[in-house]
Design a protein around this motif. Structure first.
Motif, PDB file in Angstrom:
ATOM      1  N   UNK A   1      20.513  48.097  36.651  1.00  0.00           N
ATOM      2  CA  UNK A   1      21.613  47.266  36.631  1.00  0.00           C
ATOM      3  C   UNK A   1      21.484  45.825  37.024  1.00  0.00           C
ATOM      4  N   UNK A   2      20.121  45.543  37.454  1.00  0.00           N
ATOM      5  CA  UNK A   2      19.601  44.084  37.396  1.00  0.00           C
ATOM      6  C   UNK A   2      19.155  43.434  36.234  1.00  0.00           C
ATOM      7  N   UNK A   3      18.180  44.244  35.481  1.00  0.00           N
ATOM      8  CA  UNK A   3      17.449  43.763  34.548  1.00  0.00           C
ATOM      9  C   UNK A   3      18.120  43.689  33.116  1.00  0.00           C
ATOM     10  N   UNK A   4      19.173  44.555  33.037  1.00  0.00           N
ATOM     11  CA  UNK A   4      19.798  44.266  31.872  1.00  0.00           C
ATOM     12  C   UNK A   4      20.644  43.170  31.611  1.00  0.00           C
ATOM     13  N   UNK A   5      21.274  42.440  32.583  1.00  0.00           N
ATOM     14  CA  UNK A   5      21.836  40.983  32.441  1.00  0.00           C
ATOM     15  C   UNK A   5      20.930  40.146  32.487  1.00  0.00           C
ATOM     16  N   UNK A   6      19.741  40.445  33.189  1.00  0.00           N
ATOM     17  CA  UNK A   6      18.703  39.385  32.835  1.00  0.00           C
ATOM     18  C   UNK A   6      18.233  39.134  31.596  1.00  0.00           C
ATOM     19  N   UNK A   7      18.141  40.272  30.813  1.00  0.00           N
ATOM     20  CA  UNK A   7      17.645  40.469  29.419  1.00  0.00           C
ATOM     21  C   UNK A   7      18.764  39.831  28.627  1.00  0.00           C
ATOM     22  N   UNK A   8      20.112  39.907  28.838  1.00  0.00           N
ATOM     23  CA  UNK A   8      20.987  39.023  27.983  1.00  0.00           C
ATOM     24  C   UNK A   8      20.952  37.627  28.444  1.00  0.00           C
ATOM     25  N   UNK A   9      20.764  37.439  29.613  1.00  0.00           N
ATOM     26  CA  UNK A   9      20.709  36.013  29.944  1.00  0.00           C
ATOM     27  C   UNK A   9      19.326  35.253  29.194  1.00  0.00           C
ATOM     28  N   UNK A  10      18.194  36.190  29.039  1.00  0.00           N
ATOM     29  CA  UNK A  10      17.082  35.634  28.418  1.00  0.00           C
ATOM     30  C   UNK A  10      17.502  35.397  26.857  1.00  0.00           C
ATOM     31  N   UNK A  11      18.363  36.124  26.286  1.00  0.00           N
ATOM     32  CA  UNK A  11      18.657  35.898  24.788  1.00  0.00           C
ATOM     33  C   UNK A  11      19.435  34.833  24.816  1.00  0.00           C
ATOM     34  N   UNK A  12      20.317  34.388  25.732  1.00  0.00           N
ATOM     35  CA  UNK A  12      21.164  33.408  25.816  1.00  0.00           C
ATOM     36  C   UNK A  12      20.161  31.949  25.861  1.00  0.00           C
ATOM     37  N   UNK A  13      19.040  31.951  26.584  1.00  0.00           N
ATOM     38  CA  UNK A  13      18.179  30.925  26.910  1.00  0.00           C
ATOM     39  C   UNK A  13      17.322  30.817  25.431  1.00  0.00           C
ATOM     40  N   UNK A  14      17.054  31.901  24.836  1.00  0.00           N
ATOM     41  CA  UNK A  14      16.078  31.482  23.694  1.00  0.00           C
ATOM     42  C   UNK A  14      17.370  30.965  22.511  1.00  0.00           C
ATOM     43  N   UNK A  15      18.517  31.175  22.621  1.00  0.00           N
ATOM     44  CA  UNK A  15      19.688  30.493  21.456  1.00  0.00           C
ATOM     45  C   UNK A  15      19.456  29.110  22.162  1.00  0.00           C
ATOM     46  N   UNK A  16      19.738  28.737  23.284  1.00  0.00           N
ATOM     47  CA  UNK A  16      19.704  27.435  23.434  1.00  0.00           C
ATOM     48  C   UNK A  16      18.738  26.879  23.371  1.00  0.00           C
ATOM     49  N   UNK A  17      17.349  27.136  23.357  1.00  0.00           N
ATOM     50  CA  UNK A  17      16.045  26.758  23.164  1.00  0.00           C
ATOM     51  C   UNK A  17      15.905  26.345  21.581  1.00  0.00           C
ATOM     52  N   UNK A  18      16.357  27.231  20.699  1.00  0.00           N
ATOM     53  CA  UNK A  18      16.543  27.210  19.204  1.00  0.00           C
ATOM     54  C   UNK A  18      17.073  26.025  19.074  1.00  0.00           C
ATOM     55  N   UNK A  19      18.528  25.867  19.677  1.00  0.00           N
ATOM     56  CA  UNK A  19      19.314  24.861  19.220  1.00  0.00           C
ATOM     57  C   UNK A  19      18.846  23.599  19.577  1.00  0.00           C
ATOM     58  N   UNK A  20      18.114  23.504  20.641  1.00  0.00           N
ATOM     59  CA  UNK A  20      17.349  21.987  21.013  1.00  0.00           C
ATOM     60  C   UNK A  20      16.384  22.060  19.951  1.00  0.00           C
ATOM     61  N   UNK A  21      15.302  22.861  19.797  1.00  0.00           N
ATOM     62  CA  UNK A  21      14.218  22.622  18.606  1.00  0.00           C
ATOM     63  C   UNK A  21      14.755  22.191  17.544  1.00  0.00           C
ATOM     64  N   UNK A  22      15.852  22.998  16.904  1.00  0.00           N
ATOM     65  CA  UNK A  22      16.606  22.748  15.564  1.00  0.00           C
ATOM     66  C   UNK A  22      16.922  21.173  15.500  1.00  0.00           C
TER      67      UNK A  22
END
Length: 296
Positions: free
Chosen positions: A269-290
Motif C-alpha cells: 500500500x505504500x510502495x505502489x504509489x511510490x513506484x507511480x511517483x517514480x514514473x512521474x519523476x522519470x517523465x519529468x526528467x526526460x522532458x527536461x533532458x529533451x
C-alpha cells in the motif's frame, strides 16, 4: 528512419547487423556473466567454507550489508567482460564504439546526474511528508567508508546495463530494422522483464516491470537523440545512487542506505504509489533532458 544524431552509434553496427549475431551475442555475454558469478562464488566458498558461504550467498543476493552489496554490484563486471568478448568475437568492433565519443559521453553523463539529482531530489522532498519516519543508518562512519566502493560499484552496474540494452541491443536492432518502434521498444521491454521478480515483489512485480521499462524507453530515446550513452548512463547512475545509497524504500539492496523505512513499513500500500511517483519523476526528467538536447 534513423535520426542523424544517432548515426555515430548505428553505423558501426551495420556491417554485422544480422539478427542471429545479436541473439548469439546476448547469449555469449550472459554466459560469461554467469561464469563470472560462479567464479566469484567459488572463491567465496573456498575462503569461507560451505556453511558460511550458503548464508553469505543469501545476503549477497539481497545486498543486505555493506560488503554483500559491494560484492553484488561487482558481479556486473562479468557483464562488461561478456560484452567485450561478444563485440570482438561476433562483430569485430570495440566495446568503446557502443558508448559514443568520450568527451560527449562525459559531458552528458554529468548533465544526467545533475538533472536527476535536482529534479529527483526536489520531488523526494515534496513527497517526504507522506512517508513514514525514515531511520538513519546507525553507523555513519561505515556508510562514509564504503561510499567510494559503492559509487564505483553502481557505476559498473549501471554502465553494464546501459551497454547491453541501450548500447548493444538498441544499436544492433537499429542497424537491422531502422524502425523506432523496434529499436526503442524491444530493448525497453527486455530491460523491464530483466527486473521481473514475482517471488520477492509479489503484486508489485508487474508495476516494477512497467516502471523499469518506462525508464528504458526514456533512456533509449535520449540515446538516439544524443548519439551517445552518457545522458542515459548519468540518469541511471544518479537514480540508483538515490535508491540504493540515499533512501531505500523497496526492502532490498539496503545494506548501505543512508535512510531507510522502518522494518515492516515497506508494504504494498505504500510502495505502489511510490513506484507511480517514480514514473512521474522519470517523465519529468526526460522532458527536461529533451529540452536541454533541443537547445544545446
Amino acid at each position: 528512419m534513423i535520426p542523424p544524431s544517432y548515426e555515430p552509434l548505428v553505423a558501426p553496427a551495420r556491417p554485422r547487423r544480422q539478427l542471429w549475431r545479436t541473439v548469439l551475442g546476448l547469449a555469449v555475454a550472459l554466459a560469461i556473466y554467469v561464469l563470472w558469478m560462479v567464479a566469484m562464488g567459488a572463491v567465496l566458498w573456498a575462503w569461507q567454507g560451505g556453511d558460511v558461504f550458503s548464508v553469505q550467498l543469501g545476503r549477497i543476493s539481497t545486498g543486505s550489508d555493506p560488503w554483500s552489496l559491494v560484492l553484488l554490484l561487482s558481479t556486473f563486471l562479468g557483464g562488461w567482460a561478456g560484452l567485450w568478448v561478444t563485440m570482438h568475437l561476433l562483430h569485430r568492433r570495440s566495446l568503446r564504439s557502443l558508448l559514443g565519443r568520450a568527451p560527449l559521453v562525459l559531458r552528458d553523463f554529468v548533465i544526467g546526474v545533475g538533472a536527476m539529482a535536482l529534479i529527483g531530489g526536489t520531488m523526494t522532498l515534496a513527497i517526504a511528508p507522506w512517508l513514514p519516519p525514515l531511520a538513519l543508518t546507525p553507523d555513519l562512519g561505515v556508510w562514509l567508508t564504503f561510499l567510494p566502493l559503492a559509487l564505483l560499484g553502481i557505476l559498473i552496474q549501471t554502465g553494464a546495463e546501459e551497454l547491453v540494452f541501450r548500447g548493444y541491443v538498441q544499436s544492433q536492432l537499429a542497424a537491422r530494422f531502422a524502425q523506432p518502434l523496434v529499436y526503442l521498444i524491444v530493448p525497453s521491454l527486455l530491460f523491464g522483464m530483466a527486473h521481473f521478480n514475482a517471488e520477492e515483489l509479489g503484486g508489485l512485480a508487474w508495476v516494477v516491470v512497467a516502471s523499469t521499462a518506462l525508464f528504458g524507453l526514456i533512456a533509449s530515446d535520449l540515446t538516439q537523440r544524443t548519439g551517445a550513452l552518457g545522458l542515459a548512463w548519468g540518469l541511471h547512475f544518479a537514480n540508483n545512487v538515490l535508491a540504493i545509497l540515499v533512501i531505500s524504500v523497496m526492502g532490498g539492496l539496503d545494506g548501505l542506505a543512508l535512510l531507510r523505512l522502518p522494518d515492516g513499513a515497506a508494504g504494498e500500500e505504500l510502495l505502489r504509489p511510490l513506484l507511480y511517483s517514480d514514473m512521474i519523476l522519470m517523465v519529468a526528467v526526460w522532458a527536461a533532458c529533451r529540452l536541454w538536447v533541443r537547445r544545446r
